[in-house]
Design a protein around this motif. Structure first.
Motif, short mmCIF file in Angstrom:
data_model
loop_
_atom_site.label_atom_id
_atom_site.label_comp_id
_atom_site.label_asym_id
_atom_site.label_seq_id
_atom_site.Cartn_x
_atom_site.Cartn_y
_atom_site.Cartn_z
N THR A 30 0.83 -1.20 0.00
CA THR A 30 0.00 0.00 0.00
C THR A 30 0.86 1.25 0.00
O THR A 30 0.58 2.21 -0.73
N ALA A 31 1.93 1.25 0.80
CA ALA A 31 2.81 2.42 0.87
C ALA A 31 3.49 2.68 -0.47
O ALA A 31 3.56 3.82 -0.93
N VAL A 32 3.95 1.61 -1.11
CA VAL A 32 4.62 1.76 -2.41
C VAL A 32 3.62 2.20 -3.47
O VAL A 32 3.92 3.07 -4.30
N LYS A 33 2.41 1.66 -3.41
CA LYS A 33 1.38 2.02 -4.39
C LYS A 33 0.98 3.49 -4.25
O LYS A 33 0.82 4.19 -5.25
N ARG A 34 0.83 3.96 -3.02
CA ARG A 34 0.48 5.37 -2.79
C ARG A 34 1.55 6.29 -3.36
O ARG A 34 1.25 7.34 -3.93
N TYR A 35 2.81 5.90 -3.20
CA TYR A 35 3.91 6.70 -3.74
C TYR A 35 3.85 6.73 -5.26
O TYR A 35 3.98 7.80 -5.87
N ARG A 36 3.64 5.57 -5.87
CA ARG A 36 3.59 5.52 -7.34
C ARG A 36 2.43 6.33 -7.89
O ARG A 36 2.56 7.00 -8.92
N ILE A 37 1.30 6.30 -7.21
CA ILE A 37 0.15 7.10 -7.63
C ILE A 37 0.47 8.60 -7.52
O ILE A 37 0.14 9.38 -8.40
N ALA A 38 1.14 8.98 -6.42
CA ALA A 38 1.51 10.38 -6.23
C ALA A 38 2.48 10.85 -7.30
O ALA A 38 2.38 11.98 -7.80
N ILE A 39 3.42 10.00 -7.67
CA ILE A 39 4.39 10.35 -8.72
C ILE A 39 3.68 10.54 -10.06
O ILE A 39 3.95 11.50 -10.79
N ASP A 40 2.78 9.63 -10.38
CA ASP A 40 2.06 9.72 -11.65
C ASP A 40 1.18 10.96 -11.72
O ASP A 40 0.97 11.52 -12.79
N ALA A 41 0.67 11.39 -10.58
CA ALA A 41 -0.21 12.55 -10.53
C ALA A 41 0.56 13.86 -10.32
O ALA A 41 -0.05 14.92 -10.17
N ASN A 42 1.89 13.78 -10.30
CA ASN A 42 2.73 14.95 -10.04
C ASN A 42 2.34 15.64 -8.73
O ASN A 42 2.27 16.87 -8.65
N ASP A 43 2.09 14.86 -7.72
CA ASP A 43 1.71 15.38 -6.41
C ASP A 43 2.91 16.05 -5.74
O ASP A 43 4.03 15.56 -5.84
N SER A 44 2.66 17.15 -5.07
CA SER A 44 3.76 17.85 -4.40
C SER A 44 4.21 17.12 -3.13
O SER A 44 5.31 17.35 -2.64
N ASN A 45 3.37 16.25 -2.60
CA ASN A 45 3.71 15.49 -1.40
C ASN A 45 4.36 14.15 -1.71
O ASN A 45 4.42 13.29 -0.85
N SER A 46 4.87 13.98 -2.91
CA SER A 46 5.42 12.68 -3.29
C SER A 46 6.65 12.32 -2.46
O SER A 46 6.92 11.14 -2.22
N GLU A 47 7.38 13.32 -1.96
CA GLU A 47 8.54 13.04 -1.12
C GLU A 47 8.12 12.43 0.22
O GLU A 47 8.81 11.57 0.76
N VAL A 48 6.98 12.85 0.72
CA VAL A 48 6.46 12.29 1.97
C VAL A 48 6.06 10.83 1.75
O VAL A 48 6.36 9.96 2.57
N TYR A 49 5.42 10.57 0.61
CA TYR A 49 5.04 9.20 0.29
C TYR A 49 6.27 8.32 0.08
O TYR A 49 6.28 7.15 0.45
N LEU A 50 7.33 8.89 -0.51
CA LEU A 50 8.58 8.15 -0.69
C LEU A 50 9.17 7.79 0.67
O LEU A 50 9.61 6.65 0.88
N LYS A 51 9.16 8.73 1.58
CA LYS A 51 9.68 8.48 2.93
C LYS A 51 8.93 7.34 3.61
O LYS A 51 9.53 6.45 4.23
N ASN A 52 7.60 7.35 3.48
CA ASN A 52 6.78 6.28 4.08
C ASN A 52 7.05 4.94 3.42
O ASN A 52 7.10 3.90 4.10
N ALA A 53 7.23 4.94 2.10
CA ALA A 53 7.49 3.69 1.38
C ALA A 53 8.84 3.12 1.79
O ALA A 53 8.97 1.90 2.02
#
Length: 85
Positions: A30-53
């Motif tokens: 789930t953590a990795v998937k959330r990060y990949r979704i954030a990257i694809d959507a050009n989310d500004s919080n993608s670094e936070v998702y990367l940290k969690n992953a």
């Protein structure tokens, strides 16, 4: 079906471990998937998702749920994906 006491206990212990490992692996995915979704959507919080992953990958590797090289390879790929944006 096991017949000795120790074999019966191993069955019970292994079932508990299997359930715990499934939950941990699911949280990791789930953590990795959330990060990949954030990257694809050009989310500004993608670094936070990367940290969690990365945290989830390290946790799973330390518990033996995934191999440490698998965790390292996945972290490398995720970080590379963020850097390429």
């Amino acid at each position: 079906m096991p017949s000795t006491r120790s074999a019966k206990k191993r069955v019970r212990v292994n079932e508990r471990k299997r359930i715990r490992n499934m939950a941990e692996r699911s949280a990791l995915k789930t953590a990795v998937k959330r990060y990949r979704i954030a990257i694809d959507a050009n989310d500004s919080n993608s670094e936070v998702y990367l940290k969690n992953a990365i945290k989830a990958l390290d946790k799973a590797a330390s518990k033996g749920i995934i191999h440490k090289n698998t965790a390292a390879r996945t972290k490398s790929r995720l970080t590379k994906k963020l850097a390429s944006q």
